[in-house]
Design an enzyme around this catalytic site. Sequence first.
Site, PDB file in Angstrom:
ATOM      1  N   ASP A 101      25.900  -2.221 -30.419  1.00 47.17           N
ATOM      2  CA  ASP A 101      24.985  -1.047 -30.515  1.00 47.17           C
ATOM      3  C   ASP A 101      23.778  -1.297 -31.465  1.00 47.17           C
ATOM      4  O   ASP A 101      23.832  -2.395 -32.038  1.00 47.17           O
ATOM      5  CB  ASP A 101      25.814   0.256 -31.023  1.00 47.17           C
ATOM      6  CG  ASP A 101      25.283   1.403 -30.844  1.00 47.17           C
ATOM      7  OD1 ASP A 101      25.989   2.461 -30.014  1.00 47.17           O
ATOM      8  OD2 ASP A 101      24.121   1.742 -31.047  1.00 47.17           O
ATOM      9  N   THR A 106      22.382   8.609 -20.560  1.00 45.44           N
ATOM     10  CA  THR A 106      21.675   8.914 -19.818  1.00 45.44           C
ATOM     11  C   THR A 106      21.091  10.250 -19.971  1.00 45.44           C
ATOM     12  O   THR A 106      21.577  11.179 -19.012  1.00 45.44           O
ATOM     13  CB  THR A 106      21.867   8.615 -18.257  1.00 45.44           C
ATOM     14  OG1 THR A 106      23.112   9.267 -17.964  1.00 45.44           O
ATOM     15  CG2 THR A 106      22.088   7.095 -18.179  1.00 45.44           C
ATOM     16  N   PHE A 122      35.005   8.708 -15.721  1.00 50.43           N
ATOM     17  CA  PHE A 122      35.339  10.018 -15.345  1.00 50.43           C
ATOM     18  C   PHE A 122      35.881  10.862 -16.714  1.00 50.43           C
ATOM     19  O   PHE A 122      36.384  12.001 -16.476  1.00 50.43           O
ATOM     20  CB  PHE A 122      36.178  10.413 -14.138  1.00 50.43           C
ATOM     21  CG  PHE A 122      35.384   9.668 -12.863  1.00 50.43           C
ATOM     22  CD1 PHE A 122      34.489  10.587 -12.074  1.00 50.43           C
ATOM     23  CD2 PHE A 122      35.904   8.596 -12.383  1.00 50.43           C
ATOM     24  CE1 PHE A 122      33.856   9.872 -11.026  1.00 50.43           C
ATOM     25  CE2 PHE A 122      35.291   7.920 -11.268  1.00 50.43           C
ATOM     26  CZ  PHE A 122      34.368   8.659 -10.587  1.00 50.43           C
ATOM     27  N   ALA A 141      36.897  31.765 -16.100  1.00 48.35           N
ATOM     28  CA  ALA A 141      35.539  32.541 -16.274  1.00 48.35           C
ATOM     29  C   ALA A 141      35.311  32.484 -17.746  1.00 48.35           C
ATOM     30  O   ALA A 141      36.381  32.685 -18.538  1.00 48.35           O
ATOM     31  CB  ALA A 141      35.749  33.749 -15.691  1.00 48.35           C
ATOM     32  N   CYS A 168      27.383  16.213 -20.334  1.00 54.18           N
ATOM     33  CA  CYS A 168      27.617  15.752 -18.908  1.00 54.18           C
ATOM     34  C   CYS A 168      27.043  17.103 -17.749  1.00 54.18           C
ATOM     35  O   CYS A 168      26.242  16.733 -17.247  1.00 54.18           O
ATOM     36  CB  CYS A 168      29.005  15.324 -18.830  1.00 54.18           C
ATOM     37  SG  CYS A 168      29.326  13.807 -19.547  1.00 54.18           S
ATOM     38  N   LYS A 221      23.350  18.374 -17.805  1.00 57.92           N
ATOM     39  CA  LYS A 221      22.125  17.473 -17.364  1.00 57.92           C
ATOM     40  C   LYS A 221      22.312  16.619 -16.017  1.00 57.92           C
ATOM     41  O   LYS A 221      21.586  16.402 -15.271  1.00 57.92           O
ATOM     42  CB  LYS A 221      21.972  16.387 -18.467  1.00 57.92           C
ATOM     43  CG  LYS A 221      22.981  15.561 -18.841  1.00 57.92           C
ATOM     44  CD  LYS A 221      22.485  14.092 -18.806  1.00 57.92           C
ATOM     45  CE  LYS A 221      23.935  13.398 -19.192  1.00 57.92           C
ATOM     46  NZ  LYS A 221      24.155  12.020 -18.581  1.00 57.92           N
ATOM     47  N   LYS A 249      33.222  22.760 -26.344  1.00 57.45           N
ATOM     48  CA  LYS A 249      34.715  23.101 -25.870  1.00 57.45           C
ATOM     49  C   LYS A 249      35.665  22.770 -26.751  1.00 57.45           C
ATOM     50  O   LYS A 249      35.198  22.053 -27.737  1.00 57.45           O
ATOM     51  CB  LYS A 249      34.941  22.094 -24.434  1.00 57.45           C
ATOM     52  CG  LYS A 249      34.938  20.810 -24.767  1.00 57.45           C
ATOM     53  CD  LYS A 249      35.677  20.208 -23.378  1.00 57.45           C
ATOM     54  CE  LYS A 249      36.007  18.538 -23.535  1.00 57.45           C
ATOM     55  NZ  LYS A 249      36.394  18.141 -22.376  1.00 57.45           N
TER      56      LYS A 249
HETATM   57  C1  UDX Z   1      32.882  16.396 -17.794  1.00 57.44           C
HETATM   58  C2  UDX Z   1      33.838  16.073 -16.868  1.00 57.44           C
HETATM   59  O1  UDX Z   1      35.043  17.075 -16.629  1.00 57.44           O
HETATM   60  C3  UDX Z   1      34.264  14.626 -16.756  1.00 57.44           C
HETATM   61  O2  UDX Z   1      34.848  14.128 -15.703  1.00 57.44           O
HETATM   62  C4  UDX Z   1      32.900  13.694 -16.837  1.00 57.44           C
HETATM   63  O3  UDX Z   1      33.228  12.405 -16.981  1.00 57.44           O
HETATM   64  C5  UDX Z   1      32.153  14.347 -17.932  1.00 57.44           C
HETATM   65  O4  UDX Z   1      31.958  15.614 -17.816  1.00 57.44           O
HETATM   66  P1  UDX Z   1      33.419  16.868 -20.220  1.00 57.44           P
HETATM   67  O5  UDX Z   1      31.845  17.375 -20.438  1.00 57.44           O
HETATM   68  O6  UDX Z   1      34.260  16.306 -21.323  1.00 57.44           O
HETATM   69  O7  UDX Z   1      33.564  16.156 -19.060  1.00 57.44           O
HETATM   70  O8  UDX Z   1      34.033  18.412 -20.457  1.00 57.44           O
HETATM   71  P2  UDX Z   1      35.043  19.448 -19.263  1.00 57.44           P
HETATM   72  O9  UDX Z   1      36.410  19.371 -19.723  1.00 57.44           O
HETATM   73  O10 UDX Z   1      34.640  19.007 -17.964  1.00 57.44           O
HETATM   74  O11 UDX Z   1      34.291  20.742 -19.665  1.00 57.44           O
HETATM   75  C6  UDX Z   1      33.050  20.967 -19.397  1.00 57.44           C
HETATM   76  C7  UDX Z   1      32.380  22.351 -19.567  1.00 57.44           C
HETATM   77  O12 UDX Z   1      33.032  23.388 -18.912  1.00 57.44           O
HETATM   78  C8  UDX Z   1      33.097  22.842 -20.971  1.00 57.44           C
HETATM   79  O13 UDX Z   1      31.867  23.750 -21.683  1.00 57.44           O
HETATM   80  C9  UDX Z   1      34.001  23.761 -20.755  1.00 57.44           C
HETATM   81  O14 UDX Z   1      34.243  24.942 -21.760  1.00 57.44           O
HETATM   82  C10 UDX Z   1      33.636  24.468 -19.430  1.00 57.44           C
HETATM   83  N1  UDX Z   1      34.703  24.817 -18.589  1.00 57.44           N
HETATM   84  C11 UDX Z   1      35.670  24.104 -18.157  1.00 57.44           C
HETATM   85  C12 UDX Z   1      34.759  26.363 -18.164  1.00 57.44           C
HETATM   86  O15 UDX Z   1      33.809  27.150 -18.414  1.00 57.44           O
HETATM   87  N2  UDX Z   1      35.787  26.797 -17.344  1.00 57.44           N
HETATM   88  C13 UDX Z   1      36.615  25.931 -16.859  1.00 57.44           C
HETATM   89  O16 UDX Z   1      37.665  26.513 -16.140  1.00 57.44           O
HETATM   90  C14 UDX Z   1      36.596  24.384 -17.198  1.00 57.44           C
END
Ligand code: UDX
Length: 439
Positions: free
Chosen positions: A30, A86, A153, A258, A266, A269, A329
């Site tokens: 890094d 990114t 992922f 919901a 992720c 963006k 989250k």
């Molecule tokens: C996501 C993808 O799941 C992952 O595969 C990718 O590599 C990176 O982006 P992440 O950003 O860690 O992962 O969070 P994720 O668990 O997907 O939740 C994304 C957002 O969606 C959170 O803000 C969560 O609160 C929201 N969400 C998720 C909802 O509002 N409702 C849902 O049913 C599920």
Amino acid sequence: MRLTVIGTGYLGATHAACMAELGHEVLGVDVEPDRIAALRSGRLPFYEPGLDELVAKHVASGRLRFTTSYQEAAAFADVHFCCVGTPQRADGDGADLRYVDAVVETLAPFLERPAIVVGKSTVPVGTAARLSARLAELAPAGAAARIAWNPEFLREGYAVEDTLRPDRLVFGIDPAAPGTEAVLREVYATPLAEGVPVVVTDFPTAELVKTAANAFLATKISFINAMAEVCEATDADVTELSRALSFDTRIGGRFLNAGVGFGGGCLPKDIRAFRARAEELGAGRALAFLGEVDAINLRRRDRVVALAEELCGGEVTGRRVAVWGAAFKPESDDIRDSPALDVAARLRRRGAQVSVHDPRALDNARKRYPELDYATGALAAAQGADLVVHLTEWAEYRTLDPHAVAEVVSAPRLIDGRNALDAPSWRAAGWTVRPLGRP
Ligand code: UDX
């Protein structure tokens, strides 16, 4: 094998520790000396369940080391994972590729032996081919310095598990360098032996798998949030609707909760960058719907603010509002594009006095939104509040006693922005509860 992992953020630090756990010798790289110093002493600059133990374990075992030197990285290994960020560009919706480009520009001049740079960062389709040409141009090894694309992922909060036992592996391989597949199979020998499926494909398909997956997940969340909007117009209950839909195995229940919508580093963006890239490619109409997915998502935040105003008698000016949750989250301290903090900041701008609690993300939140007040406990945040707004569904909020919270607030009013609290028991304790998409 000897591997380097360049970029030690959420993705890179996890990948580095997990590769060590799989038995490899790993050098994390890094450009930030403070971050490297912390990692060397086994400390993580962010919260991810189980990761600090894994980093400490392999720093102690000697299989995981860290450096700021690209020269050392090139001397150490011939497989280099690129895990830098990114982010969204400051001047538009596209991805800012400066960090990915910098990895190739900085590493390439040191590549004197045949080597593979394996991209894991989420990039616009076409990036791998461009980097491949640039790498061959800059590396003393010439075309023996190869690119492969191996999208990641992992979900924050489950990053270790997702990296050690992924749903699938995707290898984007240059047809002119078929040998890179065997190297990646060796890197991932353990998960492959456990039956993890692998898709071996070309560069653009591998790049698209990642953006398509995130676009699908974002669409699924915005779909159910659109249903929530319709439910609000008809007094239907989106949580029961979602449950009923989930029994259809073609639809499935995951990512159908919901609430105040998606945030994080992720999904927001990535859907914007995907759409921007499609427009550059002349395929903009194909992804125009992602603009709607984004708009539905952002409207949920407006809805929470409007509900807050409604519950406070028309405006929130001068009211005390407790916000439960700051991370985008639960099980994360990541506040990037967090719906919770965005709503908190909007309420503040409308004149409310906002006190935010989060079990993990307060330090990050304080730096980003110094204008908000912060409390070290959910009850402390609720002290004297005219309204409590639940925006990140940490488990600890579900175990709170509604009677105990009612005693400290000045008015028992609650917005459940995640539909995660047990509304009947809060109502039984005298609370006015407004969930999203439910009567
Ligand atoms: C996501 C993808 O799941 C992952 O595969 C990718 O590599 C990176 O982006 P992440 O950003 O860690 O992962 O969070 P994720 O668990 O997907 O939740 C994304 C957002 O969606 C959170 O803000 C969560 O609160 C929201 N969400 C998720 C909802 O509002 N409702 C849902 O049913 C599920």
